[in-house]
Design an enzyme around this catalytic site. Sequence first.
Site, mmCIF file in Angstrom:
data_model
loop_
_atom_site.group_PDB
_atom_site.id
_atom_site.type_symbol
_atom_site.label_atom_id
_atom_site.label_comp_id
_atom_site.label_asym_id
_atom_site.label_seq_id
_atom_site.Cartn_x
_atom_site.Cartn_y
_atom_site.Cartn_z
ATOM 1 N N GLY A 38 -6.169 -9.530 2.340
ATOM 2 C CA GLY A 38 -4.926 -9.091 2.706
ATOM 3 C C GLY A 38 -4.130 -10.127 3.596
ATOM 4 N N HIS B 287 -12.651 -0.082 8.892
ATOM 5 C CA HIS B 287 -12.002 -1.140 8.311
ATOM 6 C C HIS B 287 -12.055 -1.160 6.612
ATOM 7 C CE1 HIS B 287 -10.824 -5.268 8.181
ATOM 8 N NE2 HIS B 287 -11.833 -5.520 7.460
ATOM 9 N N HIS C 96 -7.623 -6.587 0.862
ATOM 10 C CA HIS C 96 -8.247 -5.924 2.142
ATOM 11 C C HIS C 96 -8.738 -6.950 2.799
ATOM 12 C CE1 HIS C 96 -11.899 -4.693 3.583
ATOM 13 N NE2 HIS C 96 -11.099 -3.759 4.154
ATOM 14 N N SER C 97 -8.495 -6.944 4.157
ATOM 15 C CA SER C 97 -9.053 -7.763 4.978
ATOM 16 C C SER C 97 -8.964 -9.254 4.823
ATOM 17 C CB SER C 97 -10.510 -7.573 5.029
ATOM 18 O OG SER C 97 -11.244 -8.279 6.267
ATOM 19 N N LEU C 98 -9.848 -9.987 4.623
ATOM 20 C CA LEU C 98 -9.574 -11.445 4.109
ATOM 21 C C LEU C 98 -8.500 -11.501 2.937
ATOM 22 C CD1 LEU C 98 -10.362 -14.559 3.945
ATOM 23 C CD2 LEU C 98 -12.194 -13.941 2.486
#
Length: 281
Positions: free
Chosen positions: A105, A265, A101-103
């Site tokens: 990902g 997010h 997820h996010s970073l």
Amino acid sequence: MSVAEELELDVNHGVLAARRWGATSLPPLLALHGWLDNAGSFDALAPLLATRWQVVAIDLRGHGLSSHLAAGAWYHYVDYFDDIRAALDVLGWSRASLLGHSLGGALASQFAAIYPERVERLLLIEGLGPLTYTLEDALPRLRQALDQHAAFALRRPLRVYTTLDEAIHARCLANDLSPAAARAIVLRGVREVEGGWVWSSDPRLTVVSPQRYTEDEVLATLAGIQAPTHLVLADPATSYLPLAMMQARADRVADLRLTRLPGNHHLHLENAPAVAAALLG
């Protein structure tokens, strides 16, 4: 529902704390959280995925319950790849799927390109490649990072939250989270001190990164991904993950499925069943 087991993975710079869901006989899936989050970010989603995978979510260095780096050290983006490789090695996984997820990902997608032989499948939520900068940004960003790093010792003491609810409320405001979603991250992301609680993450994580990739570098890297990839993006789009940019990145991955789901997010915390259904479908 699968119950999480706490793990500690010994690595060269200390300990990576982790949580495991699902039977160890199932195919392995390593989960990587976002910046200033922790393994609690997957508390809602991981049990739903544990019917298919053995899910291990780590706290990246400096986050959650994992070790902080030594005084004076930097938290460089590329060093997180060492955490991924070390976690896979300590767990005895020569090859595994990655969930990010996010970073997380961004890291998972680039790791899959760097070491395609170690990645079976990519499951990405709000992340495909890292944030980038333009050449005009490079010099001022480098100076800002160096100045922040040099001045770190002069920072004010950490804020003490007198109650957990106060810390949860602060996280809700910072990330537009519901109290239930924020609670999962906060409970693993604070430590008790005299008078209340402070964040357990290393404050140095907030120092500006001295360098970033250019968009062309990211696109070139993503073309190296060989694993089947499923990318889930929030609808409406997150401001720093604009649709055109993310579509251009997705187009560089040979075998990628893109799903957009209503949410923000942290949609994997806010609407885990919908995200799980997409990833399991």
